[in-house]
Design a protein around this motif. Sequence first.
Motif, mmCIF file in Angstrom:
data_model
loop_
_atom_site.group_PDB
_atom_site.id
_atom_site.type_symbol
_atom_site.label_atom_id
_atom_site.label_comp_id
_atom_site.label_asym_id
_atom_site.label_seq_id
_atom_site.Cartn_x
_atom_site.Cartn_y
_atom_site.Cartn_z
ATOM 1 N N ILE A 14 7.082 58.956 -36.708
ATOM 2 C CA ILE A 14 6.748 60.227 -37.327
ATOM 3 C C ILE A 14 5.526 60.873 -36.676
ATOM 4 C CG2 ILE A 14 5.156 59.387 -39.101
ATOM 5 C CD1 ILE A 14 8.046 61.841 -39.671
ATOM 6 N N GLN A 15 4.689 60.053 -36.001
ATOM 7 C CA GLN A 15 3.490 60.576 -35.366
ATOM 8 C C GLN A 15 3.725 61.007 -33.924
ATOM 9 O OE1 GLN A 15 0.797 61.108 -37.149
ATOM 10 N NE2 GLN A 15 1.789 60.243 -38.940
ATOM 11 N N PHE A 16 4.987 61.069 -33.514
ATOM 12 C CA PHE A 16 5.293 61.435 -32.129
ATOM 13 C C PHE A 16 4.697 62.788 -31.776
ATOM 14 C CE2 PHE A 16 7.972 63.874 -29.207
ATOM 15 C CZ PHE A 16 7.962 63.045 -28.103
ATOM 16 N N GLN A 17 4.027 62.835 -30.627
ATOM 17 C CA GLN A 17 3.475 64.090 -30.126
ATOM 18 C C GLN A 17 3.807 64.195 -28.643
ATOM 19 O OE1 GLN A 17 -0.731 64.141 -31.054
ATOM 20 N NE2 GLN A 17 -0.366 65.321 -32.898
ATOM 21 N N LEU A 18 4.427 65.298 -28.274
ATOM 22 C CA LEU A 18 4.775 65.522 -26.877
ATOM 23 C C LEU A 18 3.529 66.016 -26.143
ATOM 24 C CD1 LEU A 18 7.141 65.531 -24.870
ATOM 25 C CD2 LEU A 18 7.452 67.943 -25.410
ATOM 26 N N LEU A 42 11.607 54.370 -23.270
ATOM 27 C CA LEU A 42 12.253 55.387 -24.104
ATOM 28 C C LEU A 42 12.883 54.795 -25.362
ATOM 29 C CD1 LEU A 42 13.913 57.742 -21.459
ATOM 30 C CD2 LEU A 42 11.812 58.101 -22.761
ATOM 31 N N ASN A 43 13.282 53.545 -25.321
ATOM 32 C CA ASN A 43 13.892 52.923 -26.495
ATOM 33 C C ASN A 43 12.910 52.768 -27.650
ATOM 34 O OD1 ASN A 43 16.548 52.677 -25.652
ATOM 35 N ND2 ASN A 43 16.207 50.702 -24.646
ATOM 36 N N GLU A 44 11.628 52.970 -27.364
ATOM 37 C CA GLU A 44 10.631 52.915 -28.438
ATOM 38 C C GLU A 44 10.615 54.206 -29.265
ATOM 39 O OE1 GLU A 44 6.838 52.081 -26.800
ATOM 40 O OE2 GLU A 44 7.419 50.158 -25.911
ATOM 41 N N TYR A 45 11.299 55.235 -28.760
ATOM 42 C CA TYR A 45 11.264 56.544 -29.426
ATOM 43 C C TYR A 45 12.582 56.856 -30.115
ATOM 44 C CZ TYR A 45 6.991 57.375 -26.749
ATOM 45 O OH TYR A 45 5.737 57.285 -26.230
ATOM 46 N N HIS A 46 12.483 57.699 -31.124
ATOM 47 C CA HIS A 46 13.665 58.210 -31.816
ATOM 48 C C HIS A 46 14.422 59.139 -30.876
ATOM 49 C CE1 HIS A 46 15.828 60.736 -34.834
ATOM 50 N NE2 HIS A 46 15.891 59.597 -35.493
ATOM 51 N N TYR A 47 15.754 59.237 -31.053
ATOM 52 C CA TYR A 47 16.548 60.067 -30.138
ATOM 53 C C TYR A 47 16.117 61.537 -30.140
ATOM 54 C CZ TYR A 47 19.266 61.217 -34.365
ATOM 55 O OH TYR A 47 19.655 61.635 -35.610
ATOM 56 N N ALA A 48 15.613 62.028 -31.284
ATOM 57 C CA ALA A 48 15.134 63.411 -31.341
ATOM 58 C C ALA A 48 13.872 63.580 -30.495
ATOM 59 C CB ALA A 48 14.857 63.826 -32.783
ATOM 60 N N ILE A 53 11.469 65.250 -25.069
ATOM 61 C CA ILE A 53 10.944 64.913 -23.741
ATOM 62 C C ILE A 53 11.847 65.498 -22.656
ATOM 63 C CG2 ILE A 53 10.498 63.017 -22.122
ATOM 64 C CD1 ILE A 53 9.749 61.295 -24.587
ATOM 65 N N LEU A 54 13.156 65.319 -22.817
ATOM 66 C CA LEU A 54 14.107 65.801 -21.816
ATOM 67 C C LEU A 54 14.081 67.319 -21.692
ATOM 68 C CD1 LEU A 54 15.047 62.889 -21.743
ATOM 69 C CD2 LEU A 54 17.402 63.680 -21.867
#
Length: 462
Positions: A14-18, A42-48, A53-54
């Motif tokens: 939930i704390q993901f920041q690009l 990348l497997n550490e991140y949610h697909y969203a 990132i992509l």
Amino acid sequence: MTKNHHVEDIQDNIQFQLTDELIEKVEILIEDENDKEIKLFLNEYHYADIAEILDELDVEDAVYIIKLLDSGLTSDILMELDEDNRENILKHLSAKEIAEEIEELDTDDAADIIAELPEDRKDDVISKIEDQEHKAEIEELLAYDEDTAGGLMAKELVKVYETWTVAGCLRRIRGQAKDVTRVHSIYVVDKAEKLIGRLSLKDLIVAKSEQKIAEIAKENVDWVNVNDDAEDVARVMAKYDLEAIPVVDDNQTLLGRITIDDIVDVLKEEADKDYQLAAGITQGVEADDSILQLTRARLPWLFLGLVGGVGAFLIMEGFQDAFNKYAVLFFFTPLIAAMAGNVGVQSSAIIVQGLANDDVKGSVNSRLIKEMLLAALNGTILALFLFLFVWATKGDFSTALAISVSLIAVIIVAGLIGTFVPLFLDKRGIDPAIATGPFITTSNDIFGILIYFWIAKMILGI
């Protein structure tokens, strides 16, 4: 419906920041062709999050990652990508590679992906889908208009027959449930596949094994027709607070179901469209669209604004004598026009919002009377302040009275126009959101200036 990971997985990210540092790290890993490290990272991140990132990578790098990761993950990533970026990525994938992604998606998402492809690629991709049942269901969905319930629905659901026993039902639904991401309800049909009721998992678990499904099914099931408009479906689901709703044809045959995530997309698209209409943009555009596309979307309303400005000029020119005797009237013209535009937009925005939420009740006359009283109250309060200001600064009671009375009249008329126009457009099947933009602003500017000078001329005896 996009496949969902567990809630705890989402919470972990939930704390993901690009950040620029994150993008740079991914680009370095790609440049080094360190496939193992890319997967672990990348497997550490949610697909969203991966999709986000992509969206920031060059299309070649994004395609590299899509081809590297497992289809079970990349299919979800594709659905989360920006539409333009997804289109560019799909151009770099073969029909076989796209078909492999399609087979991992629910039928509604699969149909959405295929619908975005150029006509010459659609048939090629469909022909490469190996799961024949999945393929047939996708082709069925593609036959429906995308803005209808049929275009939104997924074929994946859990259904049981009324003649089954509870014990037999539990055995059979295990096979169905494995293909359904989330089981909201179990739908009950008769031997002709007609929807006759629903079950919750709780109903099924607490029932006796030998009971027939018909004995425990709830008959009051909400449903929508396959040809219903997507916005109508959204209203039904919002009204009854539904997470999913079954879709039937004219014979009440159960065809599929629509889930809340699809409705959220519909509401977002409609809100975006209404916002652009309110801003005077006549077609859906994005910031990255070409200059020509943006010009076509904006120019019609800008031209309307130009026509309105010319109209205001002609009106003011007709009252040149008033300007010569009472030059102060000229300096309050922008105030009158601005108030007319603001009041009109406020009134129309409330009505448009009410129409969108199906909250507008009663007759048009009752609405107009209510708006007239509201405008009269607001206008009187504002006019009193303006009267005191003009009288104090100019020392002319008649001029202050003329400007203040004009303001009251302008606000009342602007409120009535702002209320009537969206109601009228809605009755004619035209999107009333058009009324909240330059249409209302321009029309009220013209009427406001005309009323202003007409009333001022009468009171001042010009």
